[in-house]
Design a protein around this motif. Structure first.
Motif, PDB file in Angstrom:
ATOM      1  N   LEU A   1       0.786  -1.322  -0.287  1.00 42.13           N
ATOM      2  CA  LEU A   1       0.150   0.148  -0.451  1.00 42.13           C
ATOM      3  C   LEU A   1       0.835   1.300  -0.130  1.00 42.13           C
ATOM      4  O   LEU A   1       0.001   2.342  -0.348  1.00 42.13           O
TER       5      LEU A   1
ATOM      6  N   ILE B   1       5.501   3.578  -3.764  1.00 46.14           N
ATOM      7  CA  ILE B   1       7.019   4.562  -3.400  1.00 46.14           C
ATOM      8  C   ILE B   1       7.088   5.894  -3.925  1.00 46.14           C
ATOM      9  O   ILE B   1       6.610   7.358  -3.301  1.00 46.14           O
ATOM     10  N   ARG B   2       6.218   6.289  -5.426  1.00 46.72           N
ATOM     11  CA  ARG B   2       6.574   6.771  -5.798  1.00 46.72           C
ATOM     12  C   ARG B   2       5.579   7.305  -6.394  1.00 46.72           C
ATOM     13  O   ARG B   2       5.113   8.891  -6.084  1.00 46.72           O
ATOM     14  N   ALA B   3       4.415   6.289  -6.346  1.00 50.53           N
ATOM     15  CA  ALA B   3       3.023   7.035  -7.135  1.00 50.53           C
ATOM     16  C   ALA B   3       2.073   7.061  -6.052  1.00 50.53           C
ATOM     17  O   ALA B   3       1.171   6.099  -6.410  1.00 50.53           O
ATOM     18  N   PRO B   4       1.963   6.996  -4.771  1.00 53.55           N
ATOM     19  CA  PRO B   4       1.422   6.469  -3.508  1.00 53.55           C
ATOM     20  C   PRO B   4       0.039   6.505  -3.683  1.00 53.55           C
ATOM     21  O   PRO B   4      -0.584   5.760  -3.214  1.00 53.55           O
ATOM     22  N   LEU B   5      -0.598   7.997  -4.382  1.00 55.40           N
ATOM     23  CA  LEU B   5      -1.656   8.042  -4.626  1.00 55.40           C
ATOM     24  C   LEU B   5      -2.398   7.510  -5.381  1.00 55.40           C
ATOM     25  O   LEU B   5      -4.026   7.120  -5.325  1.00 55.40           O
TER      26      LEU B   5
ATOM     27  N   LYS C   1      -2.877   4.377  -3.913  1.00 56.68           N
ATOM     28  CA  LYS C   1      -4.297   3.635  -3.178  1.00 56.68           C
ATOM     29  C   LYS C   1      -5.047   4.250  -3.418  1.00 56.68           C
ATOM     30  O   LYS C   1      -6.394   3.792  -3.277  1.00 56.68           O
ATOM     31  N   ARG C   2      -5.580   5.056  -4.729  1.00 63.18           N
ATOM     32  CA  ARG C   2      -6.372   5.037  -5.454  1.00 63.18           C
ATOM     33  C   ARG C   2      -7.409   3.822  -6.177  1.00 63.18           C
ATOM     34  O   ARG C   2      -8.633   3.247  -5.656  1.00 63.18           O
TER      35      ARG C   2
ATOM     36  N   LEU D   1       2.495   2.230   2.388  1.00 61.70           N
ATOM     37  CA  LEU D   1       2.593   2.765   3.819  1.00 61.70           C
ATOM     38  C   LEU D   1       3.554   2.754   4.550  1.00 61.70           C
ATOM     39  O   LEU D   1       4.143   2.820   5.957  1.00 61.70           O
TER      40      LEU D   1
END
Lengths: 312, 322
Positions: free
Chosen positions: A52, A70-74, A77-78, A54
């Motif tokens: 995730l 790590i680079r595109a967590p958003l 998470k979406r 986190l």
């Protein structure tokens, strides 16, 4: 092969000199349920947190729907819904308000969020308590509300950490039913648990965790073959004055026959049901029952770790 | 290393609105507001009964509302100087650790937001709550004064009053970030509250004493000067003042002094030669008072930012797992 939703390679996490997870590879496809099994502290939750974004992995690569956590967590998470181990909610809000807050954080448009919340609450059977305070909700209801949150987000991958822990049998049955519904929607599900028999019922594949590593991975029958070495197990209920174990042990293909509480248990290299029946009847016994036993995940697990501890 | 993608402010609005609603609806806030309101009214009421006699002669009668004290009651600003940090700590001491204790943290952080949005949203919601409470109080005091004194405030009084409001807000903001930092560092809400309150007591009550001892030790008073009836040496006074300005409460007190007492010309020691030709007791224009407290105000803002940065770093490095 269907679309790959999640793939992780060589995932490791070190806390100082202690490896919580080392060299884990995972792959998950659309509409597939993968069970992560293992004792507490085997690295399941750490693996989930890394997937995730986190927690940062010490080494290894992760790809969730084409994005790196790590680079595109958003973006990750979406696409991922997460039900944490013993999930918590804000007590001063109602169930619906709790979901509304998450929906706003997730950036869902208002109308879509309201419709999604109502549909999700209905699906987990919480529509009647939706506008009551959280304090009136039982542990099982909270767990279901957590699942409703995942449903509401409409994700590609649902990560459920110990979803059935602490639930009564009926509640966990209902929960697993909803999880099957997720699979039917085409959502990939990653499920972690230490309750083996319940997980066996819903998982397409299982990965056995032990000391931060995946020691076994595959479908349940697949694992059984690997652990028990291609052994077939049969059980017979006999009536009559026969020495069943020695009678069956003499048959070709039978490895071992034991009797306990009137039930005879036979281990064989191949399907010897016909031979067993014939031998029993010929010896003058009445055959009440003859079944082929699928080894349970529980048995596989125990057998595997007994073997491990023996050699380790 | 590649940069992370996406804005750190995604989800900030949602966090801000929720936290603000939580604060405004909480019983904690209710108690604090009534505490401030009642003590404030008490202080202002006695001030007004004294001020009625000097309304005509005093050009800054409205500012006296804030500063006038009659034993045993403290002045309104003394009450605020005491209660604003308390209120700020009350708003912030469980900002982060309560999310862990309620087990909501991992669920919230699994949503597509950065931790930045959560921390900043919580801080600004606390600051907004403080601002709402302070503005409400300020308006009440001024309104109360308008009714009972019967004279409208002058432009200078209004601008000084607003300046005071801003300084008080940043003073509260500094203690709010301290409380939030504690809430990041300590998992137990009680520990966090106690540490934050301890720091506040240290800065407000103990620090001035420590500073006095330290200055005395470094610049021991000259026996001859003492015998001749002189005060402490210049070095001692300057050292004491410099050290005491480490404490935010000193910065706040000095700022308020210069803002609400327009006759204040300097916050440090002044020599007779510097006072030559000055009209004693004449008020400074607002701009000059502002210049006087500029370092103090900057210090308060900078302190808020620095403590927030520490909280931010600590929070970013924290493991999500409880």
């Amino acid at each position: 092969m269907s679309e790959v939703v999640l793939s992780a390679k060589g995932l490791s996490k070190w806390y100082g000199p202690i490896a919580a997870v080392s060299g884990v590879d995972l792959e998950l496809h659309r509409g597939e349920i993968l069970g992560m099994l293992g004792p507490n502290g085997a690295g399941k939750t750490t693996t989930i947190l890394m997937l995730l974004g986190l927690t940062e992995p010490s080494s290894g690569t992760i790809d969730v729907g084409g994005f790196d956590p790590i680079r595109a967590p958003l973006e990750v998470k979406r696409r991922v819904g997460y039900l944490p181990d013993s999930v918590g909610f804000y007590d001063n809000l109602t169930a619906r308000q709790n979901l509304r807050y998450t929906a706003r954080l997730a950036g869902l448009p208002r109308e879509q969020a309201e419709a999604g919340i109502s549909a999700a609450l209905k699906r987990v059977g919480l529509d009647e308590v939706a506008d009551r305070g959280m304090r009136t909700l039982s542990h099982g209801m909270r767990q279901r509300l957590g699942l409703a949150e995942v449903l509401m987000k409409g994700v590609e991958l649902a990560v459920l950490d110990e979803p059935t822990s602490g639930l009564d049998p009926q509640a966990s049955f209902d929960l697993l039913d909803t999880i099957r519904g997720l699979k039917a929607d085409g959502t990939a599900v990653l499920l972690s648990s230490h309750l083996l028999d319940r997980v066996q019922a819903v998982c397409d594949r299982v990965a056995l965790f032990h000391r931060g590593k995946i020691v076994l991975e595959g479908t349940v029958p697949d694992l059984a073959r690997r652990v028990f070495g291609g052994v077939y197990i049969f059980e017979l209920d006999l009536e009559g004055d026969v020495d069943a174990p020695s009678l069956f042990a003499a048959l070709p293909g039978v490895r071992q026959a034991t009797a306990a509480d009137g039930t005879v248990r036979v281990l064989a290299d191949r399907d010897v049901r016909a031979e067993l029946a014939r031998a029993a009847v010929a010896a003058g016994a009445a055959l009440h029952r003859l079944v082929s036993v699928e080894p349970s995940l529980d048995a596989i697990y125990r057998h595997y770790f007994e073997g491990r501890h023996g050699t380790a | 290393m590649a940069r992370r993608s996406g804005s750190p402010f995604i989800g900030f609005g949602a966090v801000f609105v929720k936290e603000l609603a939580d604060h405004l609806g909480s019983s904690r806030m209710f108690v604090l507001e009534w505490l401030v309101l009642l003590t404030g009214i008490g202080a202002v009421y006695t001030a007004i009964s004294d001020l009625k006699t000097t309304t005509a002669s005093d050009p800054f009668v409205f500012l006296r509302l804030f500063t006038h004290a009659r034993d045993p009651l403290p002045s309104f600003i003394a009450v605020l100087a005491f209660l604003v940090p308390l209120m700020a700590i009350g708003l912030g001491f469980d900002a982060i650790n309560s999310e862990f204790n309620r087990r909501t943290m991992s669920r919230i952080l699994a949503q597509p937001i950065y931790r930045d949005a959560l921390l900043l949203g919580k801080f600004l919601a606390g600051l907004a709550t403080l601002a709402i409470a302070l503005v409400m109080l300020w308006l009440l005091v001024v309104g109360f004064g308008l009714i009972t004194l019967g004279v409208p405030p002058s432009g200078a009084e209004v601008s000084r009053g607003i300046g005071f409001l801003v300084v008080a807000l940043f003073y509260g903001g500094l203690w709010l970030t301290v409380a939030i930092l504690c809430s990041v560092l300590f998992r137990s809400a009680a520990t966090s509250a106690l540490v934050a309150l301890g720091l506040w007591l240290l800065a407000t009550v103990l620090w001035p004493l420590i500073v006095q001892f330290a200055a005395n030790a470094i610049y021991p008073p000259n026996a001859v000067t003492l015998l001749l009836g002189g005060g402490p040496s210049l070095g001692q006074v300057e050292l004491q003042q410099t050290l005491s300005r480490v404490s935010p409460s000193t910065l706040f007190d000095e700022s308020v002094l210069a803002l609400l007492h327009p006759a204040t010309r300097a916050l440090g020691p002044v020599f007779m030669s510097q006072l030559e030709g000055s009209v004693m007791g004449a008020p400074l224009p607002f701009g000059q008072s502002l210049l006087l407290i500029w370092p103090q105000a900057t210090g308060l803002v900078a302190g808020t930012i620095i403590v927030f940065v520490f909280a931010y770093i600590a929070f970013q490095r924290q493991e999500v797992r409880a």
